[in-house]
Design an enzyme around this catalytic site. Sequence first.
Site, mmCIF file in Angstrom:
data_model
loop_
_atom_site.group_PDB
_atom_site.id
_atom_site.type_symbol
_atom_site.label_atom_id
_atom_site.label_comp_id
_atom_site.label_asym_id
_atom_site.label_seq_id
_atom_site.Cartn_x
_atom_site.Cartn_y
_atom_site.Cartn_z
ATOM 1 N N ASP A 5 0.024 5.036 1.201
ATOM 2 C CA ASP A 5 -0.127 6.134 2.045
ATOM 3 C C ASP A 5 -0.133 5.408 3.321
ATOM 4 O O ASP A 5 -0.865 4.564 3.796
ATOM 5 C CB ASP A 5 -1.667 6.659 2.063
ATOM 6 C CG ASP A 5 -1.555 7.769 0.714
ATOM 7 O OD1 ASP A 5 -0.575 8.070 0.300
ATOM 8 O OD2 ASP A 5 -2.565 7.909 0.178
ATOM 9 N N ASP A 34 -1.812 -1.121 5.805
ATOM 10 C CA ASP A 34 -1.943 -0.521 7.056
ATOM 11 C C ASP A 34 -3.721 -0.390 7.641
ATOM 12 O O ASP A 34 -3.932 0.234 8.666
ATOM 13 C CB ASP A 34 -1.376 0.825 7.395
ATOM 14 C CG ASP A 34 -2.003 1.802 6.569
ATOM 15 O OD1 ASP A 34 -2.355 1.533 5.602
ATOM 16 O OD2 ASP A 34 -2.001 3.019 6.991
ATOM 17 N N ASP A 80 0.870 -1.179 0.141
ATOM 18 C CA ASP A 80 -0.049 0.086 -0.268
ATOM 19 C C ASP A 80 0.671 1.363 -0.036
ATOM 20 O O ASP A 80 2.353 1.376 0.516
ATOM 21 C CB ASP A 80 -0.830 -0.127 1.066
ATOM 22 C CG ASP A 80 -1.589 1.245 1.358
ATOM 23 O OD1 ASP A 80 -2.415 1.612 0.713
ATOM 24 O OD2 ASP A 80 -1.555 1.817 2.599
#
Length: 251
Positions: A39, A199, A37
């Site tokens: 960000d 996250d 991922d």
Amino acid sequence: MPCRRRQGQFKHCFKALQKPRHWGKGSVMTRPTIVFDLDGTLADTAPDLYQTVCWLLAMENRPRVTFERMKGLIGDGAGPMIRGSFGDTGGVPEGDGFERLLRMFLAYYAQHLADHSEPFPEALAAILRFRARGAKIAICTNKRYEFAAEQLRIWRIGHLFDAVKGADSFPFRKPDGRHLSETIKAAGGDPGRALMIGDSSADVGAARDAGVPCIAVTFGYGSTPAHELGADLVIEGFGQLDAAARRLGVI
């Protein structure tokens, strides 16, 4: 807002590494694909997203939201950040009003993608270790592709990735597992020999839907604590990534 590292402090990550052994000598489909991922996982992008949200609120005569509140809204694209921040400060316009806010957000953010944002140095070091072993590296993000690609260009790390796929790359996106599986295929990899690192619930949901092992990081932006996301393993830093990937049988 806490101070952020500047780009010069992670240039050491590009020093030549001692080349470890490769994973097999078969076709590229036998090599693992490591998908990140963007960000909050690969890069610390919250400062510029927060700046954009605060600018938009100010333009509409709304008070600021806190930095921590805004971080919890990152992961599903600009829309949820606008809805969350405006919902907290007086209500969310609907229809044309919301579309106007979205256009304003995207136009401003496009000019401030990397004012304060940068990759986590530990992430870059991990990517170099995996690439040196022959792994494919990809990004699967709910950020628009043009923004992700431009950030990688500014940071001068685009060459490290075999594929970058954003929220608008396909007619589906995380947590839909097809976003992840198609990203892996675009990198020349096999979803049966891949790993997702993220996250948020969108990252873990996509991995579960695609049947791909997933590692959650504790330092990201997701509103749900990493240990509650349902990932296969949780790491507190990228120094633990190699061992976690071995434990999952990906490498």
